[in-house]
Design a protein around this motif. Structure first.
Motif, PDB file in Angstrom:
ATOM      1  N   LYS A  75       8.906   0.564  -0.432  1.00 12.68           N
ATOM      2  CA  LYS A  75       7.519   0.236  -0.558  1.00 12.68           C
ATOM      3  C   LYS A  75       6.571   1.620  -0.778  1.00 12.68           C
ATOM      4  N   GLY A  79       1.484  -0.259  -3.918  1.00 12.56           N
ATOM      5  CA  GLY A  79       1.734  -1.464  -3.826  1.00 12.56           C
ATOM      6  C   GLY A  79       0.956  -2.240  -2.546  1.00 12.56           C
ATOM      7  N   PHE A  80       0.244  -1.372  -2.008  1.00 13.79           N
ATOM      8  CA  PHE A  80      -0.370  -1.985  -0.759  1.00 13.79           C
ATOM      9  C   PHE A  80      -1.932  -2.361  -1.164  1.00 13.79           C
ATOM     10  N   ASN A 113      -0.287  -8.146  14.163  1.00 17.52           N
ATOM     11  CA  ASN A 113       0.602  -9.203  14.119  1.00 17.52           C
ATOM     12  C   ASN A 113       1.874  -9.175  13.243  1.00 17.52           C
ATOM     13  N   GLY A 115       3.901  -9.856   9.850  1.00 17.48           N
ATOM     14  CA  GLY A 115       3.315 -10.000   8.428  1.00 17.48           C
ATOM     15  C   GLY A 115       2.153  -9.355   7.852  1.00 17.48           C
ATOM     16  N   THR A 116       1.570  -8.483   8.769  1.00 17.70           N
ATOM     17  CA  THR A 116       0.384  -7.750   8.334  1.00 17.70           C
ATOM     18  C   THR A 116       0.363  -6.472   7.637  1.00 17.70           C
ATOM     19  N   ARG A 244       2.324 -12.960   4.140  1.00 17.53           N
ATOM     20  CA  ARG A 244       3.016 -13.699   3.645  1.00 17.53           C
ATOM     21  C   ARG A 244       2.422 -15.144   3.605  1.00 17.53           C
TER      22      ARG A 244
HETATM   23  P1  ADP Z   1       4.903  -6.757   9.127  1.00 17.22           P
HETATM   24  O1  ADP Z   1       5.783  -5.520   9.305  1.00 17.22           O
HETATM   25  O2  ADP Z   1       3.600  -6.439   9.879  1.00 17.22           O
HETATM   26  O3  ADP Z   1       5.516  -7.797  10.036  1.00 17.22           O
HETATM   27  P2  ADP Z   1       5.422  -6.453   6.617  1.00 17.22           P
HETATM   28  O4  ADP Z   1       5.024  -5.038   6.217  1.00 17.22           O
HETATM   29  O5  ADP Z   1       6.843  -6.676   6.517  1.00 17.22           O
HETATM   30  O6  ADP Z   1       4.727  -7.018   7.706  1.00 17.22           O
HETATM   31  O7  ADP Z   1       4.766  -7.347   5.514  1.00 17.22           O
HETATM   32  C1  ADP Z   1       5.166  -8.642   4.928  1.00 17.22           C
HETATM   33  C2  ADP Z   1       5.410  -8.773   3.461  1.00 17.22           C
HETATM   34  O8  ADP Z   1       4.336  -8.723   2.916  1.00 17.22           O
HETATM   35  C3  ADP Z   1       6.083  -7.525   2.894  1.00 17.22           C
HETATM   36  O9  ADP Z   1       6.733  -7.922   1.708  1.00 17.22           O
HETATM   37  C4  ADP Z   1       4.870  -6.569   2.495  1.00 17.22           C
HETATM   38  O10 ADP Z   1       5.134  -5.940   1.235  1.00 17.22           O
HETATM   39  C5  ADP Z   1       3.839  -7.694   2.063  1.00 17.22           C
HETATM   40  N1  ADP Z   1       2.696  -7.024   2.371  1.00 17.22           N
HETATM   41  C6  ADP Z   1       1.830  -7.190   3.723  1.00 17.22           C
HETATM   42  N2  ADP Z   1       0.756  -6.846   3.608  1.00 17.22           N
HETATM   43  C7  ADP Z   1       0.340  -6.436   2.434  1.00 17.22           C
HETATM   44  C8  ADP Z   1      -0.658  -5.944   1.702  1.00 17.22           C
HETATM   45  N3  ADP Z   1      -1.937  -5.448   2.248  1.00 17.22           N
HETATM   46  N4  ADP Z   1      -0.581  -5.682   0.289  1.00 17.22           N
HETATM   47  C9  ADP Z   1       0.602  -5.926  -0.201  1.00 17.22           C
HETATM   48  N5  ADP Z   1       1.807  -6.329   0.410  1.00 17.22           N
HETATM   49  C10 ADP Z   1       1.591  -6.637   1.704  1.00 17.22           C
END
Ligand code: ADP
Ligand code: MG
Length: 279
Positions: A75, A79-80, A113, A115-116, A244
């Motif tokens: 990542k 891409g964020f 939380n 998915g954040t 997500r």
């Molecule tokens: P967490 O670790 O907080 O549970 P993740 O980092 O695994 O969340 O994020 C879940 C999915 O959503 C991943 O595929 C991630 O790349 C994507 N994602 C989360 N937030 C964003 C964002 N702000 N921009 C782009 N992709 C994101």
């Protein structure tokens, strides 16, 4: 003349191999022809060759560091979507990507939380550190606890700790999903204590601090762990709903737009709109 040239070439390749200069071996003839065509002098030719060798070495070393870090997925910060997560200070995260906190042996904590984007950001910072030549290792907390307990049972704990001590950045992802066992918690605390002011840590968690006792067991251990971890630490909160879930909702809205939604979609949409599920 031709005979002499080919003998020299064989010898040259032999010497370059002995000196372990594979890129120069591969490129020297092509570049020699180019240099002759450009009328470049010998030093310029030598400079070009050594530059190529260095670049290739750096590329391979970066590749090795990335592999050794064991990121679950690759990542990047590009891409964020920062606009979708306004609680995350983009400037601060970009500054962290420059890795000065690693030089200062400081820590980063992502709290939010499921998915954040915590794992995304931790991975992106880890990859940025690899790119700058730092030794990084990514673990999920349960994976690290298991590894430590196995090493203890096999009497190879010292070796494992020595390997961890060589890191510049240790990433511990998902503190809070599964309560660690008492032994696991103590071993984790030991790793965090050893890292204190020697190795930077990035920790991600979905738990507020007051709930860490549930994972680490004792209040004494939790207090001591938090004390070390949060001393000289950037705490970044990823507030809001799961990315997500947001994605899935947006998709449902597009698919469902114009009255085309089928009955089949309805229960899932209700479930999504009912609130966040944990993952
Ligand atoms: P967490 O670790 O907080 O549970 P993740 O980092 O695994 O969340 O994020 C879940 C999915 O959503 C991943 O595929 C991630 O790349 C994507 N994602 C989360 N937030 C964003 C964002 N702000 N921009 C782009 N992709 C994101
Ligand atoms: Mg995660």
């Amino acid at each position: 003349m031709k005979q002499l040239e080919s003998t020299s070439l064989v010898l040259l390749h032999h010497h370059l191999k002995a000196l372990r200069l594979p890129t120069i071996t591969a490129e020297c003839e092509k570049l020699a022809r180019q240099a002759a065509a450009d009328n470049a002098d010998h030093l310029t030719y030598l400079l070009q060759l050594t530059e190529l060798e260095l670049l290739e070495r750096e590329r391979k070393a970066a590749e090795r560091r990335l592999k050794a870090a064991h990121f679950p997925t690759h990542k990047t910060l590009e891409g964020f979507d920062f606009a979708a997560r306004p609680s995350v200070n983009k400037l601060l995260v970009c500054e962290l990507a420059r890795c000065e906190y690693i030089e200062r042996r400081e820590n980063v904590l992502f709290v939010g939380n499921p998915g954040t984007g915590k794992t995304h950001l931790a991975t992106a910072l880890g990859m940025a550190a690899c790119g700058r030549g730092y030794r990084v290792r990514f673990f999920r907390l349960t994976e690290l606890a298991t590894l430590l307990m196995e090493a203890r049972d096999e009497r190879s704990l010292l070796g494992l700790k020595a390997r961890l001590a060589k890191l510049d950045l240790l990433i511990v992802d998902e503190l809070g999903y599964v309560p660690a066992s008492k032994v696991g918690a103590e071993l984790l605390f030991d790793v965090i204590s050893s890292a204190y002011e020697r190795t930077s840590l990035i920790v991600t968690t979905n738990l507020p601090f007051e709930s860490w006792t549930e994972v680490l067991g004792s209040e004494r251990l939790t207090g001591a762990t938090l004390d070390r971890l949060t001393h000289r630490c950037q705490i970044i909160e990823t507030k809001g709903e799961s990315y997500r879930l947001r994605d899935a909702k947006a998709k449902l809205r597009t698919e469902g737009g114009g009255g085309r939604s089928s009955d089949r979609d309805r229960p899932r949409r209700n479930a999504l709109e009912g609130g966040e599920t944990s993952s």
